[in-house]
Every structure is written in C-alpha cells, then in structure tokens.
Design an enzyme around this catalytic site. Structure first.
Site, PDB file in Angstrom:
ATOM      1  N   LYS A   1      41.497  45.054  41.137  1.00 46.59           N
ATOM      2  CA  LYS A   1      41.313  45.978  40.549  1.00 46.59           C
ATOM      3  C   LYS A   1      39.826  46.331  39.935  1.00 46.59           C
ATOM      4  O   LYS A   1      39.490  45.589  39.058  1.00 46.59           O
ATOM      5  CB  LYS A   1      42.812  47.170  40.507  1.00 46.59           C
ATOM      6  CG  LYS A   1      43.923  47.024  41.825  1.00 46.59           C
ATOM      7  CD  LYS A   1      43.017  47.801  42.890  1.00 46.59           C
ATOM      8  CE  LYS A   1      43.863  47.376  44.310  1.00 46.59           C
ATOM      9  NZ  LYS A   1      44.933  48.048  44.193  1.00 46.59           N
TER      10      LYS A   1
HETATM   11  C1  LIG Z   1      46.522  47.756  45.160  1.00 49.52           C
HETATM   12  C2  LIG Z   1      47.115  49.149  45.418  1.00 49.52           C
HETATM   13  C3  LIG Z   1      48.486  49.191  44.657  1.00 49.52           C
HETATM   14  C4  LIG Z   1      49.921  48.221  44.752  1.00 49.52           C
HETATM   15  O1  LIG Z   1      49.307  47.807  43.823  1.00 49.52           O
HETATM   16  P1  LIG Z   1      49.840  46.311  43.946  1.00 49.52           P
HETATM   17  O2  LIG Z   1      49.440  46.272  41.264  1.00 49.52           O
HETATM   18  O3  LIG Z   1      49.055  45.777  44.298  1.00 49.52           O
HETATM   19  O4  LIG Z   1      51.143  46.312  44.064  1.00 49.52           O
HETATM   20  C5  LIG Z   1      48.813  50.517  45.731  1.00 49.52           C
HETATM   21  N1  LIG Z   1      47.718  51.711  46.345  1.00 49.52           N
HETATM   22  C6  LIG Z   1      46.617  51.350  46.387  1.00 49.52           C
HETATM   23  C7  LIG Z   1      45.859  52.231  46.450  1.00 49.52           C
HETATM   24  C8  LIG Z   1      46.282  49.972  46.172  1.00 49.52           C
HETATM   25  O5  LIG Z   1      44.691  49.833  46.440  1.00 49.52           O
END
Ligand SMILES: *Cc1c(COP(=O)(O)O)cnc(C)c1O
Length: 397
Positions: A196
């Site tokens: 991210k």
């Molecule tokens: C990455 C992501 C999540 C989940 O996040 P994690 O930290 O991996 O649990 C939820 N929604 C979206 C749109 C994502 O890209």
C-alpha cells in the site's frame, strides 16, 4: 517489422523484475523502529497515540484509531456501526475481498453493487437501487486510489439516513475537491500492508469525527475492555471490565513509530506516483489498444494502482496473453480484482453469480495493473512504456 516481444523469443525490456508495487524504507524508518524496540513499550504505548494524532491531523479528521490491518479497520468500523445478524452492507463488486468479508465476520450480508464503466468506482445510482429496509451501511472503495463520487454517494446515504464508510485502503494522500481522503465519509479505513502507499508491515487505521465511534473501536480492538494496559499502569490499578465482545486487533508501538515516519513522506510520494501516472497517460494516449481508467475532475488521485483496460477488438489476443507477454518482459503486472461476488465462498454462501454486476465482470476480463510505486525511477517507467508499446504493436490486429 515490429520488435519481437520476449514471449515470442525477443529480448525482455529489462533483466530484473519490476514489481507492481514496493515499499520504500529509509534509514530514518529503520532508526525509529530500532529506538522504539529499545523503549519500555513494544505495544499499547505512547507511539500508538502519537501515530493516531498525526494521522488524524493529516487527513483532517478528529479521531484516528490504529489497528492491526486494513481488514481489522473494516471490522472495527462495521462493528461500531452496529452491523449484526442479517444486516446488509452495500459494497462494490470491484474491490479486494476484505471489504465484503468484514461484514460477514459480524454475520452481516454484503450486497454487491456494480461500477461506473469509466472509473470502475461504485455507481451511486446503483447504490440507491440496492438499498432495502435491512441496509445498515454503505461502504465505497477509492479503487486504485481515486476518491469516489462522494457528492453522489452522500446525497444517497443522506436521503436514506445511512452511514457511509470509505474503504480508503488505496487512497491515503488523495483528495476530492480539496478535501483529503479520510475526511470524506463517516468512517474511513486505511491499510498499511507492504504494497500500500505507506506501510507498517501490516497495519491499519480508521478515521472519523465521531468521538463515540472512536471510543467503541478502541475497545473493540482490545477485547472489548474498558481500559488498556497503559491506562491501568498510569492509574496504578488492575481494574477493567469487558463490556462488549472484542478482538485483539492492536497495532504495536514499533509499527506505529514506522507509521509516523512513513506518513511524513506521503505528500512527496503521492506527487511522485502522480508524475509517473501522468507519463503513462501521455504515452498510452498513442496506444489505441489500451485505455487507462477515467479520472474525474476535481480529484487528486493517489494512484495506488495504475490500471489499463485492454481493448479486445484491437488486438489478435486477449488480456491474459497481454498480461503474460508483459510478465515475460519482466514487468510484475497484476490484476485488481476478480469481482468479489464471483469467488466460490460468496457463490456458495450468499448465492451470488455471474451476471449480477456486468460492468465489473466485463472490466475484470480487460484490466491490468502496471508497476507504480514511489521508489520507481524514470528508467523503470520508460521500461513499462516501451514494453507496452512493443507488446501492443506486435499483437495489433
Ligand atoms: C489491502 C486492502 C484491504 C485489506 O487491508 P489489509 O491491511 O491487507 O488487511 C481492504 N480493502 C482494500 C480495498 C484493500 O486494498
């Protein structure tokens, strides 16, 4: 004669794999984590509050609640809204599974809504059509990092008296009409997974202006207890009560220290992502076989992902072959996402099926996410452009 792509025996544009996303960790990040590891608090210490305050102020929200993942952020947000047995939560079909799964954790039912064909963001008119007496909340996703149509969504949720949750896991650093992502919905959720835009390894955050919801989510991440370890130590007391069922979804202090250091760099990183995206836009305007997603006016796109659609009529092969050809060029391309209602779990337990969200389903057959991250060099971006030109001209119809 067009140049031969690597998949057909030519030379790849680069020798090493360029991933679609990659974390940026500096010496300053290493230093703050190390310092925190040497401190008295590994978890539930002062860095948690410090990160929460810095994050809330960055997004222009009154409260931020740090949790162990983006999934935990959605879990906490839906729980604070009282999602329970049989309640419906409206979610986009075009998202990561966790958006819908968090409703299922609470025995709720995700209701999948289709996308706008240009942006692939949830379509507010289709949200309104999906509202029933059982609807408890609407959750939109700032897919790829582009803020949703919040004016359109807010008009719908306000008309029906429903809370709006923004799954902003892609969109830290973005804004809509000058208002930062994180301040655009009643509750906004973020992920700090390594791919991210900023990372704490694993981690997440919920932002809100609702102090009561924030207090509820702080208990929820800590077993439903009325106080945490540090508060008890400060009071010199052992006493706590469990008022609700909760989980252990806390974020450690050394992760929060990393988060504080990473957050400071988000503005510069967002700008870098946008620069690379604009280079792609300019280069791809000349490749008719691919179309980047539409960007709405008045938004600052955070570009977690750069997604193109392969136009089937203009090539002798489909998306999957283009994907394989780009991989052979050593580009770590990806596909985001398989529409969630097509996963076997949802088909089996919630009766979802192909045909429910035709725009998302058709898009899924055409999309490819190209490498885009703040640490990319200009040469990396040129490799992506060159590979795309080579592959598309080779397979031109
Ligand atoms: C990455 C992501 C999540 C989940 O996040 P994690 O930290 O991996 O649990 C939820 N929604 C979206 C749109 C994502 O890209």
């Amino acid at each position: 004669m067009p140049e031969i792509p690597a998949i057909a025996g030519g030379m790849p544009v680069r020798e090493t794999l360029l991933p679609y996303s990659r974390q940026t960790i500096g010496e300053d990040d290493v230093q703050v984590v190390t310092e925190t590891l040497r401190s008295d608090w590994l978890t539930t210490g002062p860095k948690v509050e410090e990160f929460e305050q810095a994050f809330a102020s960055f997004v222009g929200a009154k409260e931020a609640v740090a949790v162990s993942s983006g999934t935990a952020a959605l879990h906490g947000a839906f729980s604070a809204l009282g999602v329970g047995n049989g309640d419906e939560v409206i979610v986009p079909a075009m998202t990561f599974a966790a958006t819908a799964n968090a409703a299922v954790f609470l025995n709720g039912t995700p209701v999948f809504v289709d996308s706008d064909p240009g942006t692939l963001l949830i379509d507010p008119a289709k949200v309104e059509a999906a509202i029933t007496p059982k609807t408890k909340a609407v959750c939109c996703v700032d897919y790829a990092g582009q803020p949703c149509d919040y004016d359109g969504l807010r008009a719908v949720t306000e008309r029906h008296g429903l809370p709006l949750v923004a799954d902003a896991c892609h969109a830290i650093g973005g804004s809509s009409k000058g208002k930062p992502v994180g301040s655009l919905a009643d509750l906004s959720t973020f992920s700090f997974h390594a791919v991210k835009p900023m990372t704490t390894g694993e981690g997440g955050m919920i932002t809100t202006n609702d102090a009561e919801a924030a207090a509820t989510m702080r208990r929820f991440r800590n077993h439903g207890l009325t106080s945490d370890h540090r508060e008890r130590q400060e009071r010199g007391s052992w006493f706590y009560e469990m008022t609700d069922i909760g989980f252990n979804e806390r974020l450690t202090d050394f992760q929060c220290a990393l988060g504080i250091a990473q957050l400071r760099k988000v503005p510069a990183w967002t700008k870098r992502r946008q620069d690379v995206a604009h280079r792609y836009d300019a280069a791809f305007a000349e490749i008719h076989a691919i179309t980047p997603l539409t960007v709405q006016p008045n938004v600052s796109h955070a570009y977690h992902l750069y997604v193109v659609r392969v136009n089937p009529g203009m090539l002798t092969v489909g998306r999957t072959e283009i994907f394989k050809a780009l991989r052979a060029e050593n580009l770590g391309v990806n596909v985001h996402y398989i529409p969630v209602h097509l996963h076997p779990f949802y088909r089996e337990h919630f009766g979802t099926h192909p045909g429910m969200c035709p725009v998302a389903e058709a898009a899924y057959e055409q999309i490819i996410s190209l490498p885009l991250f703040a640490g990319m060099t200009d040469a990396d971006a040129l490799d992506v452009i060159e590979a795309m030109k080579k592959v598309c001209s080779y397979y031109q119809r």
